[in-house]
Design a protein around this motif. Structure first.
Motif, PDB file in Angstrom:
ATOM      1  N   VAL A  68      27.641  22.325  -5.396  1.00 29.52           N
ATOM      2  CA  VAL A  68      28.706  21.902  -4.809  1.00 29.52           C
ATOM      3  C   VAL A  68      29.561  22.666  -4.686  1.00 29.52           C
ATOM      4  CG1 VAL A  68      30.684  20.573  -3.206  1.00 29.52           C
ATOM      5  CG2 VAL A  68      27.668  20.122  -3.479  1.00 29.52           C
ATOM      6  N   LYS A  71      29.063  26.556  -4.450  1.00 30.85           N
ATOM      7  CA  LYS A  71      28.188  27.067  -3.052  1.00 30.85           C
ATOM      8  C   LYS A  71      30.004  26.773  -2.806  1.00 30.85           C
ATOM      9  CE  LYS A  71      25.680  23.019  -1.627  1.00 30.85           C
ATOM     10  NZ  LYS A  71      25.129  23.640  -0.523  1.00 30.85           N
ATOM     11  N   THR A 130      29.285  14.401  -1.916  1.00 34.13           N
ATOM     12  CA  THR A 130      28.431  14.583  -1.383  1.00 34.13           C
ATOM     13  C   THR A 130      29.199  14.515   0.314  1.00 34.13           C
ATOM     14  OG1 THR A 130      26.853  12.877  -1.885  1.00 34.13           O
ATOM     15  CG2 THR A 130      25.993  13.450   0.508  1.00 34.13           C
ATOM     16  N   ASP A 133      29.748  18.850   0.626  1.00 37.27           N
ATOM     17  CA  ASP A 133      28.833  18.399   0.659  1.00 37.27           C
ATOM     18  C   ASP A 133      28.492  19.358   1.789  1.00 37.27           C
ATOM     19  OD1 ASP A 133      26.875  20.923  -0.270  1.00 37.27           O
ATOM     20  OD2 ASP A 133      24.590  19.168   0.035  1.00 37.27           O
ATOM     21  N   ASN A 134      28.744  17.903   2.933  1.00 36.18           N
ATOM     22  CA  ASN A 134      27.827  17.863   4.476  1.00 36.18           C
ATOM     23  C   ASN A 134      28.516  18.670   4.948  1.00 36.18           C
ATOM     24  OD1 ASN A 134      25.675  16.731   3.658  1.00 36.18           O
ATOM     25  ND2 ASN A 134      26.629  15.028   4.069  1.00 36.18           N
ATOM     26  N   LYS A 137      28.464  22.343   4.786  1.00 41.05           N
ATOM     27  CA  LYS A 137      27.591  22.591   5.517  1.00 41.05           C
ATOM     28  C   LYS A 137      27.940  23.086   7.344  1.00 41.05           C
ATOM     29  CE  LYS A 137      23.913  20.869   2.904  1.00 41.05           C
ATOM     30  NZ  LYS A 137      23.077  19.553   2.656  1.00 41.05           N
ATOM     31  N   ALA A 259      35.795  19.122  -5.577  1.00 42.04           N
ATOM     32  CA  ALA A 259      34.614  19.198  -6.344  1.00 42.04           C
ATOM     33  C   ALA A 259      34.422  19.490  -7.616  1.00 42.04           C
ATOM     34  CB  ALA A 259      33.881  19.970  -5.353  1.00 42.04           C
ATOM     35  N   PHE A 359      22.025  27.764   2.278  1.00 43.09           N
ATOM     36  CA  PHE A 359      22.608  25.995   2.652  1.00 43.09           C
ATOM     37  C   PHE A 359      22.874  26.421   4.534  1.00 43.09           C
ATOM     38  CE2 PHE A 359      26.672  27.406   3.165  1.00 43.09           C
ATOM     39  CZ  PHE A 359      27.728  27.820   2.529  1.00 43.09           C
TER      40      PHE A 359
END
Length: 409
Positions: A68, A71, A130, A133-134, A137, A259, A359
């Protein structure tokens, strides 16, 4: 290269002596690495069974959080586009550069209370990352769609006259509109063939061999409403992109920090758990951070081995071989007599041709082939460069009621 080795060794008479011995062997006497203490607070140990299970879970969490972090960093580079030189100054942790944060690491008691169990702390980290990350996206999806649509419109107005939109080149006066007998064709002619075209276009024979002529007829209909709508759509998309750009960069900056901080806390948890499993209770070890010199890494390994080989005599035969010990999460070719984890701060993988959106399957289509095509066509991107556009008025052949053919020109 910015790489750190996070290691631990059991306390001798005191943990301070352990630190001084390492510092003397790696930095003070040999200058093999920059060394510093890595402060880990007194965490709750729990039972041996919990520690063994947690060791495996933390390995997976480590890989997930690192993914993450990378990303978010890579998407920051993608969003900044032509300002990639500014990426590093936006990749901060708690307001400082990454090296400073790691070397001066302090456990965040507010985010990760040490009164909680190790498992609860790991779950808090997993939940927070998490969510990042969501959110990444969904935000990337929206911005990529907007950016892709704008790029598609921009491509219509750039490149060769063979493919680009002619709306900005031709004028209404160039066309015969609303005529029953005349149709205006736009013809693209290479400038090298300009004179040939001038000599021949008025006498083009009916039996010209298909595709043998030196010009290309463009399929184009003059429609003011459609041209206006395209221009308004491009302006709208450009304005929307500018509006989203600032908030998106700020979000990426804040959440990269979150992160990355979470990632280093996972490393601290792993060192604590593995040190207790290796060195036993009561908890007595010193965590230390080494920033190795790239040219002397092999020598540094040898020095560390000499310092700590007494901790595990079997490590002499397997220092460079695969090792699998039940309950200890030790990856292949990384088993040493001391606890060891690598922290790699090389988070960006710049690619000249591909925008990484693995992603998100959005319509972002910068690819190597397309950029090569654009480079080939760059010399004809200006309508004054290599092609001329001509308007050719062709008479329509009309069939009369008696079957005869008449030319209205």
């Amino acid at each position: 290269m910015t790489e750190f080795w996070l290691i631990s060794a059991p306390g001798e008479k005191t943990c301070q002596q352990t630190w001084e011995k390492l510092h003397a062997a790696t930095t003070k006497n040999n200058n093999l690495a920059i060394s510093s203490k890595f402060n880990i607070p007194d965490l709750k140990v729990g039972t041996l069974d919990v520690l063994v299970g947690l060791s495996d879970e933390l390995a997976k969490l480590d890989a997930f959080v690192e993914g993450v972090v990378k990303k978010v960093a890579q998407y920051m580079a993608d969003v900044l586009e032509d300002s990639k030189d500014k990426v590093q100054e936006n990749l901060l942790a708690n307001g400082v550069d990454l090296v400073t944060y790691i070397t001066r690491f302090q456990w965040d008691m507010a985010k990760y209370p040490i009164k909680q169990s190790l498992k609860n702390i790991s779950e808090i980290i997993a939940k927070g990352v998490t969510q990042i990350d969501n959110d990444l996206k969904s935000r990337a999806s929206a911005y990529n769609n907007l950016k892709g649509n704008l790029q598609n419109l921009e491509r219509k107005n750039a490149g060769s006259l063979l493919t680009r939109s002619l709306a900005e080149i031709v004028k209404k006066d160039d066309f015969v509109l609303d005529s029953e007998y005349l149709v205006t064709l736009l013809v693209v002619v290479p400038k090298l063939n300009h004179n040939d075209w001038i000599k021949q276009y008025e006498t083009l024979a009916e039996m010209v061999v298909p595709r043998s002529s030196k010009f290309i007829v463009r399929d184009f209909q003059y429609n003011e409403e459609e041209m206006k709508a395209d221009k308004e759509e491009m302006n709208r998309l450009s304005t929307d992109k500018k509006k989203q750009f600032g908030p998106l960069v700020r979000w990426l900056k804040v959440n990269f920090s979150e992160a990355f901080i979470a990632w280093i806390h996972v490393k601290a948890l792993r060192v604590f758990v593995e040190s207790v499993l290796r060195y036993g209770l009561p908890v007595n070890f010193q965590a230390m951070l080494l920033q190795p010199n790239k040219k002397t890494m092999k020598k540094l390994r040898e020095v560390l081995y000499e310092l700590y080989k007494h901790l595990d005599s079997s490590a002499a035969a397997i220092i460079d071989a695969p090792m699998d010990i039940p309950g200890l999460n030790l990856s292949q070719q990384e088993y040493y007599p001391y606890v060891y984890y690598k922290i790699d701060c090389n988070l960006l993988e710049f690619n000249r041709f591909t925008l990484r959106t693995d992603f998100h399957p959005g319509p972002v289509t910068w690819r190597k082939r397309e950029q090569e095509d654009e480079q080939k066509l760059s010399r004809v991107s200006n309508p004054e460069s290599s092609f001329d556009v001509f308007c050719c008025f062709l008479g329509m052949w009309m069939t009369s009621l008696d079957g005869s053919v008449t030319n209205h020109s």
